[in-house]
Design a protein around this motif. Structure first.
Motif, PDB file in Angstrom:
ATOM      1  N   GLN A  69       0.975  -1.266  -0.059  1.00  0.00           N
ATOM      2  CA  GLN A  69      -0.054  -0.095   0.008  1.00  0.00           C
ATOM      3  C   GLN A  69       0.788   1.064  -0.026  1.00  0.00           C
ATOM      4  O   GLN A  69       2.026   1.122   0.604  1.00  0.00           O
ATOM      5  CB  GLN A  69      -0.860  -0.046   1.327  1.00  0.00           C
ATOM      6  CG  GLN A  69      -1.766  -1.152   1.389  1.00  0.00           C
ATOM      7  CD  GLN A  69      -2.478  -0.958   2.621  1.00  0.00           C
ATOM      8  OE1 GLN A  69      -2.375  -0.175   3.449  1.00  0.00           O
ATOM      9  NE2 GLN A  69      -3.579  -2.054   2.957  1.00  0.00           N
ATOM     10  N   ILE A  72      -1.699   7.863   1.719  1.00  0.00           N
ATOM     11  CA  ILE A  72      -2.812   8.637   1.384  1.00  0.00           C
ATOM     12  C   ILE A  72      -1.840   9.903   0.655  1.00  0.00           C
ATOM     13  O   ILE A  72      -1.161  10.325   1.547  1.00  0.00           O
ATOM     14  CB  ILE A  72      -3.835   9.087   2.353  1.00  0.00           C
ATOM     15  CG1 ILE A  72      -4.800   7.809   2.802  1.00  0.00           C
ATOM     16  CG2 ILE A  72      -4.715  10.121   1.781  1.00  0.00           C
ATOM     17  CD1 ILE A  72      -5.562   8.086   3.975  1.00  0.00           C
ATOM     18  N   ASP A  90      -6.060  -1.586  -6.599  1.00  0.00           N
ATOM     19  CA  ASP A  90      -7.277  -1.289  -6.004  1.00  0.00           C
ATOM     20  C   ASP A  90      -6.727   0.231  -5.780  1.00  0.00           C
ATOM     21  O   ASP A  90      -5.658   0.563  -5.229  1.00  0.00           O
ATOM     22  CB  ASP A  90      -7.549  -1.813  -4.610  1.00  0.00           C
ATOM     23  CG  ASP A  90      -8.202  -3.053  -4.680  1.00  0.00           C
ATOM     24  OD1 ASP A  90      -9.074  -3.209  -5.901  1.00  0.00           O
ATOM     25  OD2 ASP A  90      -8.090  -4.261  -4.095  1.00  0.00           O
ATOM     26  N   ASN A  91      -7.546   1.246  -6.307  1.00  0.00           N
ATOM     27  CA  ASN A  91      -7.239   2.618  -6.274  1.00  0.00           C
ATOM     28  C   ASN A  91      -8.385   3.273  -5.309  1.00  0.00           C
ATOM     29  O   ASN A  91      -9.477   2.958  -5.664  1.00  0.00           O
ATOM     30  CB  ASN A  91      -6.983   3.341  -7.497  1.00  0.00           C
ATOM     31  CG  ASN A  91      -6.707   4.766  -7.313  1.00  0.00           C
ATOM     32  OD1 ASN A  91      -6.012   4.826  -6.378  1.00  0.00           O
ATOM     33  ND2 ASN A  91      -6.964   5.586  -8.270  1.00  0.00           N
ATOM     34  N   VAL A  92      -7.964   3.941  -4.237  1.00  0.00           N
ATOM     35  CA  VAL A  92      -9.243   4.446  -3.151  1.00  0.00           C
ATOM     36  C   VAL A  92      -9.123   5.941  -3.409  1.00  0.00           C
ATOM     37  O   VAL A  92      -7.898   6.315  -3.351  1.00  0.00           O
ATOM     38  CB  VAL A  92      -8.861   3.995  -1.827  1.00  0.00           C
ATOM     39  CG1 VAL A  92     -10.209   4.437  -0.930  1.00  0.00           C
ATOM     40  CG2 VAL A  92      -8.960   2.383  -1.778  1.00  0.00           C
ATOM     41  N   PHE A  93     -10.195   6.419  -3.546  1.00  0.00           N
ATOM     42  CA  PHE A  93     -10.335   7.983  -3.883  1.00  0.00           C
ATOM     43  C   PHE A  93     -11.133   8.615  -2.439  1.00  0.00           C
ATOM     44  O   PHE A  93     -11.834   7.881  -1.887  1.00  0.00           O
ATOM     45  CB  PHE A  93     -11.429   8.351  -4.874  1.00  0.00           C
ATOM     46  CG  PHE A  93     -10.544   8.211  -6.203  1.00  0.00           C
ATOM     47  CD1 PHE A  93      -9.944   9.062  -6.808  1.00  0.00           C
ATOM     48  CD2 PHE A  93     -10.908   7.259  -6.877  1.00  0.00           C
ATOM     49  CE1 PHE A  93      -9.262   9.171  -7.972  1.00  0.00           C
ATOM     50  CE2 PHE A  93     -10.187   6.976  -8.189  1.00  0.00           C
ATOM     51  CZ  PHE A  93      -9.614   7.734  -8.715  1.00  0.00           C
ATOM     52  N   TYR A  94     -10.401   9.479  -1.880  1.00  0.00           N
ATOM     53  CA  TYR A  94     -10.870   9.827  -0.477  1.00  0.00           C
ATOM     54  C   TYR A  94     -11.303  11.427  -0.646  1.00  0.00           C
ATOM     55  O   TYR A  94     -10.608  12.159  -1.574  1.00  0.00           O
ATOM     56  CB  TYR A  94      -9.660  10.165   0.322  1.00  0.00           C
ATOM     57  CG  TYR A  94      -9.137   8.720   0.947  1.00  0.00           C
ATOM     58  CD1 TYR A  94      -9.872   8.170   2.025  1.00  0.00           C
ATOM     59  CD2 TYR A  94      -8.181   7.981   0.322  1.00  0.00           C
ATOM     60  CE1 TYR A  94      -9.403   6.833   2.616  1.00  0.00           C
ATOM     61  CE2 TYR A  94      -7.792   6.801   0.805  1.00  0.00           C
ATOM     62  CZ  TYR A  94      -8.507   6.308   2.009  1.00  0.00           C
ATOM     63  OH  TYR A  94      -7.989   5.169   2.216  1.00  0.00           O
ATOM     64  N   ARG A  95     -12.195  11.818   0.102  1.00  0.00           N
ATOM     65  CA  ARG A  95     -12.380  13.225   0.094  1.00  0.00           C
ATOM     66  C   ARG A  95     -12.196  13.920   1.385  1.00  0.00           C
ATOM     67  O   ARG A  95     -12.381  13.432   2.651  1.00  0.00           O
ATOM     68  CB  ARG A  95     -13.871  13.601  -0.001  1.00  0.00           C
ATOM     69  CG  ARG A  95     -14.502  12.978  -1.510  1.00  0.00           C
ATOM     70  CD  ARG A  95     -16.027  13.427  -1.767  1.00  0.00           C
ATOM     71  NE  ARG A  95     -16.852  12.362  -0.871  1.00  0.00           N
ATOM     72  CZ  ARG A  95     -18.025  12.356  -0.879  1.00  0.00           C
ATOM     73  NH1 ARG A  95     -18.656  12.808  -1.798  1.00  0.00           N
ATOM     74  NH2 ARG A  95     -18.426  11.571  -0.070  1.00  0.00           N
ATOM     75  N   GLU A 102     -12.632  10.775   4.034  1.00  0.00           N
ATOM     76  CA  GLU A 102     -13.779   9.703   3.975  1.00  0.00           C
ATOM     77  C   GLU A 102     -13.703   9.385   2.498  1.00  0.00           C
ATOM     78  O   GLU A 102     -13.267   9.930   1.712  1.00  0.00           O
ATOM     79  CB  GLU A 102     -15.070  10.362   4.514  1.00  0.00           C
ATOM     80  CG  GLU A 102     -15.629  11.650   3.544  1.00  0.00           C
ATOM     81  CD  GLU A 102     -16.942  11.886   3.793  1.00  0.00           C
ATOM     82  OE1 GLU A 102     -17.723  12.434   3.031  1.00  0.00           O
ATOM     83  OE2 GLU A 102     -17.334  11.905   5.195  1.00  0.00           O
TER      84      GLU A 102
END
Length: 102
Positions: A69, A72, A90-95, A102
């Motif tokens: 990993q 962020i 896996d690509n995770v987008f955060y706000r 989140e």
């Protein structure tokens, strides 16, 4: 890979999201022979990075071992494509919502 490098270096269009998409779709992934260009990570939990060329756009071959990993992070104003040639990503987008991710 040599043909890919030549193709990137001779890219003569404005670098846009759409022009990069067209470029990627034109590459025959089966002919890349990228194995000799893979840089294995030197430490557990790290990844290997080989900058193939930086002009006219950045083309990087990254070796992410399974379960690796990254922290962020944010690519401020940048755009691009990630092309998975082996395995899965896996690509995770955060706000940012009021200082909370989140």
């Amino acid at each position: 890979m040599e043909n890919l490098i030549k193709s990137v270096k001779s890219f003569d269009k404005e670098v846009t999201f759409e022009s990069l998409k067209d470029f990627i779709q034109s590459v025959d992934i089966e002919s890349l022979n990228y194995g000799a260009y893979i840089i294995e990570p030197t430490e557990a939990g790290d990844y290997g990075r080989n900058e193939i060329t930086m002009e006219p756009f950045e083309c990087v071959l990254v070796c992410w071992p399974p379960k690796t990993q990254s922290a962020i992070h944010f690519h401020d104003g940048l755009f691009g494509y990630v092309w998975v040639v082996e395995g899965e990503l896996d690509n995770v987008f955060y706000r940012d919502r009021n200082g909370l991710l989140e």
